[in-house]
Design an enzyme around this catalytic site. Sequence first.
Site, PDB file in Angstrom:
ATOM      1  N   LYS A  31       0.820  -1.212   0.000  1.00 20.93           N
ATOM      2  CA  LYS A  31       0.000   0.000   0.000  1.00 20.93           C
ATOM      3  C   LYS A  31       0.854   1.264   0.000  1.00 20.93           C
ATOM      4  O   LYS A  31       0.641   2.177  -0.795  1.00 20.93           O
ATOM      5  CB  LYS A  31      -0.939   0.021   1.219  1.00 20.93           C
ATOM      6  N   THR A  32       1.811   1.301   0.898  1.00 19.49           N
ATOM      7  CA  THR A  32       2.665   2.481   0.978  1.00 19.49           C
ATOM      8  C   THR A  32       3.493   2.633  -0.295  1.00 19.49           C
ATOM      9  O   THR A  32       3.655   3.747  -0.808  1.00 19.49           O
ATOM     10  CB  THR A  32       3.577   2.397   2.220  1.00 19.49           C
ATOM     11  N   ASP A 219      -2.070   7.980   3.657  1.00 19.48           N
ATOM     12  CA  ASP A 219      -1.615   6.645   4.058  1.00 19.48           C
ATOM     13  C   ASP A 219      -2.251   6.290   5.405  1.00 19.48           C
ATOM     14  O   ASP A 219      -2.661   7.168   6.156  1.00 19.48           O
ATOM     15  CB  ASP A 219      -0.083   6.646   4.180  1.00 19.48           C
ATOM     16  N   GLU A 220      -2.321   5.023   5.727  1.00 16.07           N
ATOM     17  CA  GLU A 220      -2.842   4.550   7.024  1.00 16.07           C
ATOM     18  C   GLU A 220      -4.205   5.178   7.330  1.00 16.07           C
ATOM     19  O   GLU A 220      -4.464   5.638   8.449  1.00 16.07           O
ATOM     20  CB  GLU A 220      -1.853   4.883   8.153  1.00 16.07           C
ATOM     21  N   GLN A 250      -5.624  -3.216  10.673  1.00 10.16           N
ATOM     22  CA  GLN A 250      -4.498  -2.583  11.354  1.00 10.16           C
ATOM     23  C   GLN A 250      -4.918  -1.302  12.068  1.00 10.16           C
ATOM     24  O   GLN A 250      -4.086  -0.438  12.352  1.00 10.16           O
ATOM     25  CB  GLN A 250      -3.374  -2.278  10.362  1.00 10.16           C
ATOM     26  N   ARG A 596       4.926  -7.737  10.761  1.00 10.88           N
ATOM     27  CA  ARG A 596       6.153  -6.969  10.516  1.00 10.88           C
ATOM     28  C   ARG A 596       7.280  -7.888  10.069  1.00 10.88           C
ATOM     29  O   ARG A 596       8.281  -7.441   9.531  1.00 10.88           O
ATOM     30  CB  ARG A 596       6.634  -6.219  11.781  1.00 10.88           C
TER      31      ARG A 596
HETATM   32  N1  LIG Z   1       5.100  -5.644  -6.501  1.00 12.37           N
HETATM   33  C1  LIG Z   1       6.001  -5.874  -5.582  1.00 12.37           C
HETATM   34  N2  LIG Z   1       7.009  -6.714  -5.796  1.00 12.37           N
HETATM   35  C2  LIG Z   1       7.929  -6.952  -4.841  1.00 12.37           C
HETATM   36  N3  LIG Z   1       7.933  -6.403  -3.636  1.00 12.37           N
HETATM   37  C3  LIG Z   1       6.947  -5.543  -3.335  1.00 12.37           C
HETATM   38  C4  LIG Z   1       5.939  -5.232  -4.280  1.00 12.37           C
HETATM   39  N4  LIG Z   1       5.101  -4.361  -3.708  1.00 12.37           N
HETATM   40  C5  LIG Z   1       5.565  -4.147  -2.451  1.00 12.37           C
HETATM   41  N5  LIG Z   1       6.683  -4.844  -2.222  1.00 12.37           N
HETATM   42  C6  LIG Z   1       7.456  -4.894  -0.963  1.00 12.37           C
HETATM   43  O1  LIG Z   1       6.616  -5.388   0.054  1.00 12.37           O
HETATM   44  C7  LIG Z   1       6.936  -4.801   1.302  1.00 12.37           C
HETATM   45  C8  LIG Z   1       5.691  -4.202   1.914  1.00 12.37           C
HETATM   46  O2  LIG Z   1       5.298  -3.061   1.194  1.00 12.37           O
HETATM   47  P1  LIG Z   1       4.557  -1.855   1.873  1.00 12.37           P
HETATM   48  O3  LIG Z   1       5.256  -1.468   3.119  1.00 12.37           O
HETATM   49  O4  LIG Z   1       4.328  -0.834   0.843  1.00 12.37           O
HETATM   50  O5  LIG Z   1       3.198  -2.554   2.252  1.00 12.37           O
HETATM   51  P2  LIG Z   1       1.983  -2.016   3.084  1.00 12.37           P
HETATM   52  O6  LIG Z   1       0.776  -2.587   2.469  1.00 12.37           O
HETATM   53  O7  LIG Z   1       2.069  -0.550   3.219  1.00 12.37           O
HETATM   54  O8  LIG Z   1       2.256  -2.724   4.454  1.00 12.37           O
HETATM   55  P3  LIG Z   1       1.665  -2.477   5.897  1.00 12.37           P
HETATM   56  O9  LIG Z   1       0.221  -2.162   5.764  1.00 12.37           O
HETATM   57  O10 LIG Z   1       1.895  -3.788   6.564  1.00 12.37           O
HETATM   58  O11 LIG Z   1       2.475  -1.402   6.515  1.00 12.37           O
HETATM   59  C9  LIG Z   1       8.008  -3.766   1.023  1.00 12.37           C
HETATM   60  O12 LIG Z   1       9.252  -4.318   1.351  1.00 12.37           O
HETATM   61  C10 LIG Z   1       7.880  -3.534  -0.453  1.00 12.37           C
HETATM   62  O13 LIG Z   1       9.113  -3.137  -1.005  1.00 12.37           O
END
Ligand SMILES: Nc1ncnc2c1ncn2[C@@H]1O[C@H](COP(=O)(O)OP(=O)(O)OP(=O)(O)O)[C@@H](O)[C@H]1O
Length: 726
Positions: A31-32, A219-220, A250, A596
């Site tokens: 997402k981020t 975000d969040e 979350q 995490r």
């Molecule tokens: N398409 C992709 N291919 C490979 N790695 C990815 C891809 N998209 C995201 N990632 C990796 O996955 C991990 C999680 O990404 P991110 O932190 O953006 O997720 P999130 O949904 O925001 O997580 P959370 O809600 O748990 O904080 C990061 O290390 C990111 O680099």
Amino acid sequence: MNLQHLSDVQRRAVTLVDGPVLVLAGAGSGKTSVLTNRVAYLINEKNVSPYHILAITFTNKAANEMKERIAALVDYDVSRMAIATFHSICARFLRHDAELIGYMNNFTIYDTDDSTALIKKVMQNYDHGLGQLTPKYVRHVISMVKNSSGYGEPEEVLKDISEDFSEPLTQIYRAYNEALHRENAMDFDDLLLNMLRVLQENQEAREYYTERFQYVLVDEYQDTNSVQYELVKLFSEKHKNLFVVGDDDQSIYAWRGADVRNILNFEKDFKNAQVIKLEQNYRSHQRILDAANAVIRMADARKEKNPWSAKTDGPKPKVYTAYSEYAEGEFIAKEISGLVRGGKKYEEIAVLYRTHTQSRVLEEKLRMYGIPYRVYGGMSFYARKEIKDIVAYLTLLENPMADTAFLRIINTPKRGIGNVTVNRLTEYAEANRLSLMEAAAGADSFMKGGTAKFSPLLEVLRGIETAAEGKSIGEMIEIVFERSGYHAMLLSDDDITAEAKIENVQELINSARVYEAQAEEPTLEEFLSTVSLITDMDTVEEEGGVTLMTLHSSKGLEFDTVFMAGMEENLFPSKRSVEEGKLDEERRLCYVGMTRAKNLLYLTGSATRTMYSGGSSSNAPSRFLRDIPPEAVENLSVRKDVKQIGHREETTKPRINFFQAKAEFVPKATADPGSFRVGGVVEHGKFGKGTILAIDGQGDQRVARIAFAGGEKKLFLSFAPLTVIE
DNA sequence: CCTAGGCCCAGCAAT
DNA sequence: TGGGCCTAGG
Ligand SMILES: Nc1ncnc2c1ncn2[C@@H]1O[C@H](COP(=O)(O)OP(=O)(O)OP(=O)(O)O)[C@@H](O)[C@H]1O
């Protein structure tokens, strides 16, 4: 712009730029990453000027990282971009617009400490019959009221919070806000609330901001409160290009006013909203996801998701229950040492816990094993007394009406101004509608020898003001430190902490220098603002060893290896959450923590825990552990440890819960003596001697993987003819 | 009227 | 562990 590193659906989320869009997705789904890529995409591919973008991040650090990324893409002064946390961005806008709602633009930001102090003072002025309510509690209530302002008038909100006390609380609420206004100060919640008022009450400002922000990203989103919701709605009302990402699972900040309905109702609230779901988890392997999902599945009222990971295999989460928190810390330290010997870096490892107080024992054990670590959160650098004192002097330079800052330093260093004098001064100031500083200048009119009493202080302040004229902020701090007598006070203090305090002030001077070197147009006002909004999370570093922080702080971060310590009833979930029926938020917190981990996840706990009073409580393992199917984890707990509590029990006072606790965390099959443990040596009737490599499952289902001379075997412990050798 | 030292009590998470 | 309250001494 190359978006090949994203999945199809992620790419869709990045490129679907028009209208309201919600990305609702589980942990680690990117997402981020999507949000950051989208900002870059808007600028690079859609030729949107960075000026027209508002992006809200969860930490200042995340904002800075995003800015760095943008800086690499376009020729634009990113420091001017509206990428920041809600609080930072509102503070920034209010520096320009506060006067539209009757404040001065150089208002002071009061942190939690300051506002508690002010509330305490306000409470003293009222015979409110709230004897049993502490200022801290009242502050929490007031904060909730402010954060709920999107829902209605303070009186109504207060009635919902506290039926019995709503009247006195309303009075205090009013008096507190009036005091803040008189002091030209805002608390954290005011930053949001007052920005909202600017938009609601001033048509011109509203025009400006809504016209400017063609694209709004948050975000969040699951942890936004009602005021933030209103802000988002207003900021995006003109162009309606609102992009929010979040995960209802979350949502962990309801206790400070966040409302998960914001994300759940997004489609209803914003017409023509599109919802994108990301299901693939890129962070963790499937076994971690399985365990985390087993925990979150039990929560009520959630949007079901189907997370999956391409990394189908990996080590099972490991569970360990020790007999004391020291043994727990010891276990963690030993495991970390082993992992590092095996090539893992300290920086890849985090130890997460429910409460800050847990860190002390953990730190002790890590030190004992020579493991470098850094603790985040808790008492942050800028919250230290010596720093806050010096900052109070600086605040008064900027805003002489900041009585709360004045009271902080009125007798620090000691100047013979005690409680009685302060009370008289306060009364006089209130009666004559003067700031304390003004009142002090006319002290002769309310007490004998008043002028003489206050003149040293006033002279110090005036001296500082004159000397600071035209100086850099770093120099100003030096001037304050010397002329206030603070330095001298610390030098003559033979307490061992005095030296460290001097170093801290030096560090403050350094940070001011760094700020001045980086800022476009450094001002004291902005420096103070930044300092009050900085959090420990903003100083997270790549170096510095193992990371220790609370589960709350870990949101949004990731580590190769995660230890979750203190997985016990009464601690996690906390006693209060159970009593108050707020279990699901704890459950979600557990989910946040578990997700995490990229690779290795440890869930540790202790059967007993020392209380502040020196006594000891014994707790059953956390219910969250029981929600995970036994076969989904590897249980490393050793029966031997459990027995030791028994021995300790007999030598100390009996503990009511002990047997209950023991019964719960001892797997059934090990209830017979001569227990099997990982690393232990056993003898089999047919295969001979072997070493236990792993034990999975519980009760009759416990299976051990054992290395015999003739190869590895998996055997049911309850059926196989095995004897324990060691 | 101020200060220091002793005693008692409390316990979550944070912008 | 520390912060708030009380007391005795200056
Ligand atoms: N398409 C992709 N291919 C490979 N790695 C990815 C891809 N998209 C995201 N990632 C990796 O996955 C991990 C999680 O990404 P991110 O932190 O953006 O997720 P999130 O949904 O925001 O997580 P959370 O809600 O748990 O904080 C990061 O290390 C990111 O680099």
